[in-house]
Each structure stands twice: as C-alpha cells, then as structure tokens.
Motif scaffolding. Structure first.
Motif, PDB file in Angstrom:
ATOM      1  N   PHE C 155       0.822  -1.209   0.000  1.00  0.00           N
ATOM      2  CA  PHE C 155       0.000   0.000   0.000  1.00  0.00           C
ATOM      3  C   PHE C 155       0.860   1.263   0.000  1.00  0.00           C
ATOM      4  O   PHE C 155       0.440   2.292  -0.520  1.00  0.00           O
ATOM      5  N   VAL C 156       2.069   1.184   0.582  1.00  0.00           N
ATOM      6  CA  VAL C 156       2.975   2.334   0.493  1.00  0.00           C
ATOM      7  C   VAL C 156       3.328   2.582  -0.964  1.00  0.00           C
ATOM      8  O   VAL C 156       3.397   3.725  -1.422  1.00  0.00           O
ATOM      9  N   ALA C 157       3.507   1.466  -1.733  1.00  0.00           N
ATOM     10  CA  ALA C 157       3.861   1.616  -3.144  1.00  0.00           C
ATOM     11  C   ALA C 157       2.806   2.416  -3.889  1.00  0.00           C
ATOM     12  O   ALA C 157       3.109   3.114  -4.856  1.00  0.00           O
ATOM     13  N   PHE C 158       1.544   2.314  -3.448  1.00  0.00           N
ATOM     14  CA  PHE C 158       0.476   3.079  -4.082  1.00  0.00           C
ATOM     15  C   PHE C 158       0.233   4.408  -3.373  1.00  0.00           C
ATOM     16  O   PHE C 158      -0.742   5.083  -3.656  1.00  0.00           O
ATOM     17  N   ARG C 159       1.076   4.751  -2.398  1.00  0.00           N
ATOM     18  CA  ARG C 159       0.919   5.982  -1.621  1.00  0.00           C
ATOM     19  C   ARG C 159      -0.437   6.037  -0.921  1.00  0.00           C
ATOM     20  O   ARG C 159      -1.013   7.096  -0.754  1.00  0.00           O
ATOM     21  N   CYS C 160      -0.952   4.877  -0.550  1.00  0.00           N
ATOM     22  CA  CYS C 160      -2.295   4.836   0.027  1.00  0.00           C
ATOM     23  C   CYS C 160      -2.201   4.863   1.546  1.00  0.00           C
ATOM     24  O   CYS C 160      -2.388   3.854   2.228  1.00  0.00           O
ATOM     25  N   TRP C 161      -1.878   6.028   2.093  1.00  0.00           N
ATOM     26  CA  TRP C 161      -1.656   6.136   3.536  1.00  0.00           C
ATOM     27  C   TRP C 161      -2.888   5.787   4.367  1.00  0.00           C
ATOM     28  O   TRP C 161      -2.750   5.225   5.463  1.00  0.00           O
ATOM     29  N   PRO C 162      -4.112   6.087   3.936  1.00  0.00           N
ATOM     30  CA  PRO C 162      -5.273   5.720   4.764  1.00  0.00           C
ATOM     31  C   PRO C 162      -5.410   4.224   4.980  1.00  0.00           C
ATOM     32  O   PRO C 162      -6.142   3.798   5.865  1.00  0.00           O
ATOM     33  N   ILE C 163      -4.723   3.405   4.153  1.00  0.00           N
ATOM     34  CA  ILE C 163      -4.736   1.968   4.417  1.00  0.00           C
ATOM     35  C   ILE C 163      -3.482   1.557   5.168  1.00  0.00           C
ATOM     36  O   ILE C 163      -3.520   0.708   6.054  1.00  0.00           O
ATOM     37  N   VAL C 164      -2.360   2.195   4.852  1.00  0.00           N
ATOM     38  CA  VAL C 164      -1.091   1.811   5.488  1.00  0.00           C
ATOM     39  C   VAL C 164      -1.175   1.996   7.001  1.00  0.00           C
ATOM     40  O   VAL C 164      -0.824   1.097   7.778  1.00  0.00           O
ATOM     41  N   ILE C 165      -1.684   3.169   7.412  1.00  0.00           N
ATOM     42  CA  ILE C 165      -1.652   3.482   8.842  1.00  0.00           C
ATOM     43  C   ILE C 165      -2.508   2.502   9.660  1.00  0.00           C
ATOM     44  O   ILE C 165      -2.011   1.933  10.638  1.00  0.00           O
ATOM     45  N   PRO C 166      -3.789   2.230   9.269  1.00  0.00           N
ATOM     46  CA  PRO C 166      -4.539   1.213  10.030  1.00  0.00           C
ATOM     47  C   PRO C 166      -3.877  -0.151   9.985  1.00  0.00           C
ATOM     48  O   PRO C 166      -3.905  -0.893  10.977  1.00  0.00           O
ATOM     49  N   THR C 167      -3.241  -0.513   8.851  1.00  0.00           N
ATOM     50  CA  THR C 167      -2.578  -1.814   8.763  1.00  0.00           C
ATOM     51  C   THR C 167      -1.476  -1.920   9.805  1.00  0.00           C
ATOM     52  O   THR C 167      -1.376  -2.919  10.526  1.00  0.00           O
ATOM     53  N   VAL C 203     -12.911  -3.073   8.748  1.00  0.00           N
ATOM     54  CA  VAL C 203     -13.887  -2.055   9.148  1.00  0.00           C
ATOM     55  C   VAL C 203     -13.193  -0.712   9.352  1.00  0.00           C
ATOM     56  O   VAL C 203     -13.686   0.331   8.898  1.00  0.00           O
ATOM     57  N   VAL C 204     -12.021  -0.738  10.011  1.00  0.00           N
ATOM     58  CA  VAL C 204     -11.311   0.522  10.244  1.00  0.00           C
ATOM     59  C   VAL C 204     -10.973   1.189   8.916  1.00  0.00           C
ATOM     60  O   VAL C 204     -11.196   2.383   8.716  1.00  0.00           O
ATOM     61  N   ILE C 205     -10.467   0.386   7.958  1.00  0.00           N
ATOM     62  CA  ILE C 205     -10.112   0.960   6.654  1.00  0.00           C
ATOM     63  C   ILE C 205     -11.350   1.505   5.956  1.00  0.00           C
ATOM     64  O   ILE C 205     -11.349   2.624   5.418  1.00  0.00           O
ATOM     65  N   ALA C 206     -12.454   0.726   5.985  1.00  0.00           N
ATOM     66  CA  ALA C 206     -13.682   1.178   5.314  1.00  0.00           C
ATOM     67  C   ALA C 206     -14.152   2.502   5.918  1.00  0.00           C
ATOM     68  O   ALA C 206     -14.516   3.435   5.193  1.00  0.00           O
ATOM     69  N   VAL C 207     -14.109   2.590   7.259  1.00  0.00           N
ATOM     70  CA  VAL C 207     -14.579   3.821   7.913  1.00  0.00           C
ATOM     71  C   VAL C 207     -13.653   4.985   7.576  1.00  0.00           C
ATOM     72  O   VAL C 207     -14.111   6.080   7.215  1.00  0.00           O
ATOM     73  N   VAL C 208     -12.329   4.750   7.661  1.00  0.00           N
ATOM     74  CA  VAL C 208     -11.376   5.835   7.383  1.00  0.00           C
ATOM     75  C   VAL C 208     -11.557   6.348   5.958  1.00  0.00           C
ATOM     76  O   VAL C 208     -11.664   7.563   5.724  1.00  0.00           O
ATOM     77  N   LEU C 209     -11.642   5.414   4.982  1.00  0.00           N
ATOM     78  CA  LEU C 209     -11.778   5.840   3.587  1.00  0.00           C
ATOM     79  C   LEU C 209     -13.084   6.594   3.372  1.00  0.00           C
ATOM     80  O   LEU C 209     -13.128   7.618   2.681  1.00  0.00           O
ATOM     81  N   THR C 210     -14.175   6.093   3.987  1.00  0.00           N
ATOM     82  CA  THR C 210     -15.471   6.745   3.800  1.00  0.00           C
ATOM     83  C   THR C 210     -15.462   8.140   4.404  1.00  0.00           C
ATOM     84  O   THR C 210     -15.959   9.100   3.788  1.00  0.00           O
ATOM     85  N   VAL C 211     -14.872   8.275   5.603  1.00  0.00           N
ATOM     86  CA  VAL C 211     -14.833   9.592   6.247  1.00  0.00           C
ATOM     87  C   VAL C 211     -13.991  10.562   5.424  1.00  0.00           C
ATOM     88  O   VAL C 211     -14.390  11.709   5.184  1.00  0.00           O
ATOM     89  N   ILE C 212     -12.843  10.086   4.927  1.00  0.00           N
ATOM     90  CA  ILE C 212     -12.002  10.964   4.105  1.00  0.00           C
ATOM     91  C   ILE C 212     -12.758  11.383   2.855  1.00  0.00           C
ATOM     92  O   ILE C 212     -12.818  12.560   2.495  1.00  0.00           O
ATOM     93  N   GLY C 213     -13.378  10.402   2.167  1.00  0.00           N
ATOM     94  CA  GLY C 213     -14.094  10.713   0.942  1.00  0.00           C
ATOM     95  C   GLY C 213     -15.259  11.663   1.179  1.00  0.00           C
ATOM     96  O   GLY C 213     -15.563  12.502   0.342  1.00  0.00           O
ATOM     97  N   THR C 214     -15.906  11.533   2.336  1.00  0.00           N
ATOM     98  CA  THR C 214     -17.087  12.350   2.599  1.00  0.00           C
ATOM     99  C   THR C 214     -16.711  13.768   3.008  1.00  0.00           C
ATOM    100  O   THR C 214     -17.283  14.739   2.503  1.00  0.00           O
TER     101      THR C 214
END
Lengths: 245, 164, 233
Positions: C155-167, C203-214
């Motif tokens: 996920f770091v390779a994709f710069r996807c920090w909202p997934i990296v941090i919960p992971t 669930v944490v990732i889904a919530v984080v992504l949804t909150v960021i997107g919203t």
C-alpha cells in the motif's frame, strides 16, 4: 362493556381472530401461531435474547426501514414519471406543489440511508457475536446478498431524481463496472440500455428500483427471517469461551 | 463402515437405467434447455437495438482559427480542438479514469479532471493522478467548405496531427 | 425395545462431524437441556418490536421534517460538478479509486471483499473461536509479521496512507495482544481471534476511507479541511 370488548365479541371479529381475549397463556400462544406474520416467532423466546445488547435491534431496525421505504416508495410512485426531463420536474412538484410531498421524499431518502447503515452494523454485530457459525452459515450468505441488494436498491434509486448529483454519481459508478475484464463493457451497456447515461438508463433503473430489486429483497428477507427461526432463533454473544493467558 | 451395513434396509444394487430413469433425464434436460434458451432470448430482448444518441461528428471551425497554442473545448461533444506546433489535433475530453468531463485550465495550460484529480498535458499525456491512459486523439478531417470536422467516435494514433 | 446409543469418540468434532455420535433408528437422540428462562413472545417480544418500530418511524419523521433531501440542478451531461461525489456508502470506494487503477479499486478489491464476506462461515479458522495467541506455533508470529509488512509495503507503493496506517496499527496491536497480561485492563485484547482482527482491520479501513471521501475531499478530489471553506474550482 367497552366498545373494544363489544367489537371483539362480534361474530365478524371472531371469524378473523379466532382465539379468545382472556389474558391466558393459551390465548397468547394463539396470537402468535394463528397469525401468518407473527408465526415466524416461536411462542416462547429465550429471556436472554430480549436484552438490548444481544442484538441492538439492528436487524429489526433494518426491517423497519424496509417497511417505511416500501410505503413511502409506493406513494412517491404516484407522482413520478421515469422520463427526461419530467423526472426532475416531478421532484420540483413534490417539493413545492404536492401536499407533504417533500416530507415523503425526505422520509424515503433518510430511511434509505439508515437502512444501508443499520444493515452494515447488523452484519458487524452478527460477525463479532460469531452468530454466523453452523448451523447459521447459509443465513450469513443470505445476509451478505441482502446487503448487496440494499446497496443496489439505494444506488438505482439515486439516479431517479435526475439531478446533477444523480447523473454524475451513476456515471462514475457505471464506469467502474466498465473496468471489469471481458464482461464489464457489456454489463454497462445492458444496465444503461446504451452507451451513455440517458433516458433508457433512467427507465431501466426505475424498473430495477421499483420492481425487480424490491421483489428480490422481500423474498430474501422472508428466507432470512424464516432461517433465523429454523436455525434456533436469535443468537446473542457466544458463551464466553475465551481463555485467559 | 461395516457396522452400518444392512441397517437401513438392503443395499440397492447398481442397475441398468430403467425406462423411467430415461424419461426423467429427458424431462430434466428439456427443462434445462428451455431455461437456458429463455434466458438467452430475454438477454437479447434487453439489448437495445436502436439508440437515439447524439451524432458523433461536429464542425469545429476554420483551420485558420487554430494557431499554435489555441485550445477550444466543446462541452457538448466532449472534445478539445488544439492548435499544436506541428498541426491541429483533437482530444477527447472524457477522462480515461471514470468518464468525468475534463476541463482546460488556461492559466496552467493543462487539462484537469474534477472527479479524482487526474491531470493531463495538452497532448493528452497523464501528468498526475489515477487516470490509467492518456486522453485519446480523435479523428479530424475537412469538409467541403474547408472547415474542420471532428469525429468523437473515431480514435486515431497518439501524435497524428492534422495539417490542412 | 431400546438399544443403547453407540457413541464414537472424536478428537475434533469440527474435523469429523459425522463421527460424533451414531443415532440408531430405534434409539432417541438426547436433547440438550438448558436451564434458560423462557418468556411468552406475546406480549414480551411483540411489544418491544412495536416500540422499536415506532422509535424508528418517529426518529426518521423528525429527520424528514428537519432536513431536506438534497436536490441539485437538473442533470447536465456536459457539466461535471466539481467534485462529483457518489452517495456516502460508495465514497470509500471512490477514495480507493484515487489511489489504485480502476480495475483494482473498482473490481478486484470490492470483489475480494465480497468473496471474503461470503466464505466467512466456511473457513475453519473462523469457526474455532480460539484467541490468536492461544495455540503456540513457531510459524504464527513470523507469518503475521511478514503479512503486515508485505501489505504495508504494497500500500505504500500506491501511496495509500489511509490503508497503510490502520494496517500498521492493527499489526502492532496484534503483537501487543500477545503480551496482554491476565488481570490487566488490556486482558480482553488477548482474547481477540484472528478473524476478528482481520474484520476489524477491514472495518477501520472502510470507515477511514469513507470519512475521508465524505468530509476531506474537495474540488479536483484535493484534500480539504471540512471546517474551512472549500475553494471553488
């Protein structure tokens, strides 16, 4: 004799509700199993399962929103034409002309949001209580399909107001379907009835939203609730089997 | 499990198929064929045969209007006609990511997508963001009056400019 | 005429469910008895159901009176609003699209999530319910550490920090759980099973992504702070 007692003693009432009115356990049992809708319940339930923290009522809330959505949805259909640009004009008519039109539309919208939310929480509750374990495996799968149907219903309904929000939400979403290998392009073409989000797409989404998906949803809800009963009733948290270090 | 033998009645021996088995198989097979066929016919019914979608060609104007550096977007047809250093070319304005309509930012001379932040240079190459491919180049030709005609339905090779 | 029921012992009833007991046609399966208290469905359950339904109706009616459903201008196929947002429950997906190629974010990842959800009750590890560290194994800690690190790198390779941090956080918490002592306030952490860890991660990732997107995405899908006025693009 009160009016209520008189009504309940008439022969017409007794032909519909056959059991007596005395508060005996026999009559309370008959209330449940002489009623088509209530007999998904057993006559007696485990006292534990009535506790709020056993279910948080999440499945019940989801069902309640479904009932509200069917009722408000049918009422909204009386004023809605699935055509361009009449669909959008109908929204304005509901908002400014029809008595309580805006209330019904709001109720439908917020109930839809609550349904997605409570269905998701219901799934999490079942997971963390490990209520998916045998013999409930199949009912878990039915539940996942129901969640998918809920999302599809919400999504098809999203296009119907035919405003900017609807159009671009659906454009972006259906372009995502296009990315699926091999079939994506065809799936999108069939879903939209064309290459772009147009009047064909509006009509197709309308039919899916008002007929196909609700029928599928209600059938599967029946299976889901019936299976809850058949698989041993509502299950709360598992007995504590966690060992300490 | 030898202890189970004979418990639930005598074992049924393998037999040659009876007439009843044969007709059962024929019946089930016929139902399956009918189900598949009606599925295919229904799918065919659901496929639109005539589409009333807008025409893909439009007249962009005289070639003289497109000096190098001129960018003319056409909102309705979702295309840009651009005067390049070597000639004129047309770009699709539909983002290759998820189909949002991109916009020309004259102050940055770049094309930007409002949906997911993709950015393209004036030749359609992706400079930033999630778009997987460059913007497609569209067919440009001249009609009898000498005006440029863009066909948004025909994608041509990247870099193939039109010289009037 | 009764013959005694023949019981065949088995080490693991989940592995050999057909070997637990043999019920002869002339015998009777013993019913598991409990000392649970039962109550009449009517009125105890039915009245609660009615009250629940009424609360839902009243709450939603209040919401419908107080807040109007959004309605923008009529659909215009040539004018993309900026930003163009899907309904909130798809904003997590839309946020994913910002990081991954569409075929990954739109098809592969949701497909994987769907398949994972369906197969949950058919995977043995989900049925056992044993805490993650209850069964000692030489390979468990290295495997988990390797999975967490590999996923993080991916996920770091994709710069996807909202997934990296919960992971990373869930990974650390998994190891922290193995040191949670009996009697300490973190004891409950020890009892968490592997599927629960994975579901919590999801669930944490889904919530984080949804909150960021919203709330945190503005024009051009650029990062904005929700308490500041978004620049109009």
């Amino acid at each position: 004799m009160t009016v209520g007692e008189w009504v309940r003693n008439t022969s017409v009432y007794r032909s519909v509700i056959r059991h007596g009115i005395a508060p005996t356990n026999r009559n309370r049992s008959l209330i449940i199993f002489e009623n088509l809708f209530l007999h998904v319940h057993p006559v007696k339930v485990r006292e534990k399962t009535l506790r709020f923290t056993h279910t948080f009522w999440l499945g019940g809330i989801t069902l309640a929103t479904t009932i509200i959505l069917v009722a408000t949805g049918i009422l909204l259909m009386f004023y809605y034409h699935p055509s361009v640009p009449q669909a959008y004009r109908d929204m304005k008519e509901l908002q400014y002309v029809v008595d309580n039109g805006v209330f019904l539309r709001n109720l439908h919208r917020w109930a839809a949001h609550l349904m997605v939310f409570s269905a998701f929480l219901h799934m999490l509750r079942v997971f963390y209580h490990r209520a998916y374990r045998p013999p409930r495996q199949f009912n878990w799968v039915v539940g996942v399909v129901l969640l998918l149907l809920t999302l599809l219903l919400s999504y098809t309904g999203y296009l119907l107001p035919w405003d900017q929000l609807a159009f671009w939400g659906v454009s972006v979403g259906t372009n995502m379907a296009k990315q699926a290998p091999l079939v994506g392009e065809r799936v999108r073409f069939f879903l939209l009835g064309g290459n772009i989000v147009s009047e064909n797409a509006l009509l197709r989404f309308y039919v899916l939203h008002c007929v196909v998906l609700p029928v599928a949803l209600l059938l599967l809800i029946s299976v889901h609730i019936w299976r809850v009963r058949k698989d041993g009733g509502v299950q709360g948290p598992p007995d504590d089997e966690r060992r300490t270090p | 499990m030898p202890e189970l033998e004979g418990m639930f009645g005598p074992e049924v021996e393998e037999e040659t198929p009876t007439r009843r088995d044969f007709f059962t198989q024929i019946g089930v097979g016929a139902c399956a064929v009918a189900a598949v066929a009606s599925g295919i016919v229904t799918l065919d019914y659901l496929e639109p045969k005539v589409l009333f979608e807008p025409p893909t060609t439009y007249v962009a104007g005289s070639p003289l209007d497109f000096a190098p550096g001129v960018v003319v977007p056409n909102q309705e047809k979702k295309a840009f006609v651009i005067g390049g250093a070597n000639g004129i070319y047309a770009l699709s304005a539909v983002c290759t990511h998820l189909g949002c309509i991109t916009r020309y930012k004259s102050d940055e001379s770049a094309i930007a997508c409002p949906c997911h932040g993709s950015r393209f240079d004036l030749e359609g190459n992706v400079t930033h963001g999630p778009a997987p491919r460059p913007l497609p180049w569209l067919d440009v030709s001249q009609d009898a009056n000498g005006n440029l005609v863009v066909d948004t339905g025909i994608v041509i090779a990247h870099g193939k400019v039109f010289r009037p | 005429m009764t013959t005694p029921i023949e019981i065949i012992d088995s080490e693991d009833p989940l592995a050999n469910p057909w070997r637990v007991a043999l019920v002869r046609p002339d015998g009777r399966p013993a019913v598991h008895e409990t000392d649970e208290r039962y109550v009449m469905t009517f009125p105890h359950l039915i009245l609660r159901e009615i009250i629940m339904f009424q609360i839902v109706v009243i709450a939603l009616s209040l919401a419908a009176i107080l807040f109007n459903a959004p309605l923008e201008s009529i659909a215009n196929p040539v004018e993309t609003p900026n930003p163009a947002k899907a309904p909130w429950y798809f904003l997590g997906l839309q946020e994913l699209l910002h990081y991954f190629p569409p075929v990954v974010a739109g098809v592969v990842l949701p497909g994987l999530v769907g398949i994972c959800l369906v197969v949950i009750p058919y995977w043995r590890v989900n049925l056992e319910g044993a805490p993650l560290w209850a069964t000692p194994s030489r390979w468990k800690a290295p495997t988990i550490a390797a999975s967490v690190i590999l996923l993080s790198i991916l996920f770091v390779a994709f710069r996807c920090w909202p997934i990296v941090i919960p992971t990373v956080i869930i990974g650390v918490a998994m190891f922290a759980a193995s040191w949670a002592r009996a009697g300490s306030r973190w004891q409950w952490l020890w009892g968490v099973t592997l599927p629960e860890w994975i579901m919590t991660w999801f669930v944490v990732i889904a919530v984080v992504l949804t909150v960021i997107g919203t709330f945190f995405r503005g024009p051009g899908w650029m990062w904005v702070w929700p308490w500041m006025d978004a620049p109009r693009g």
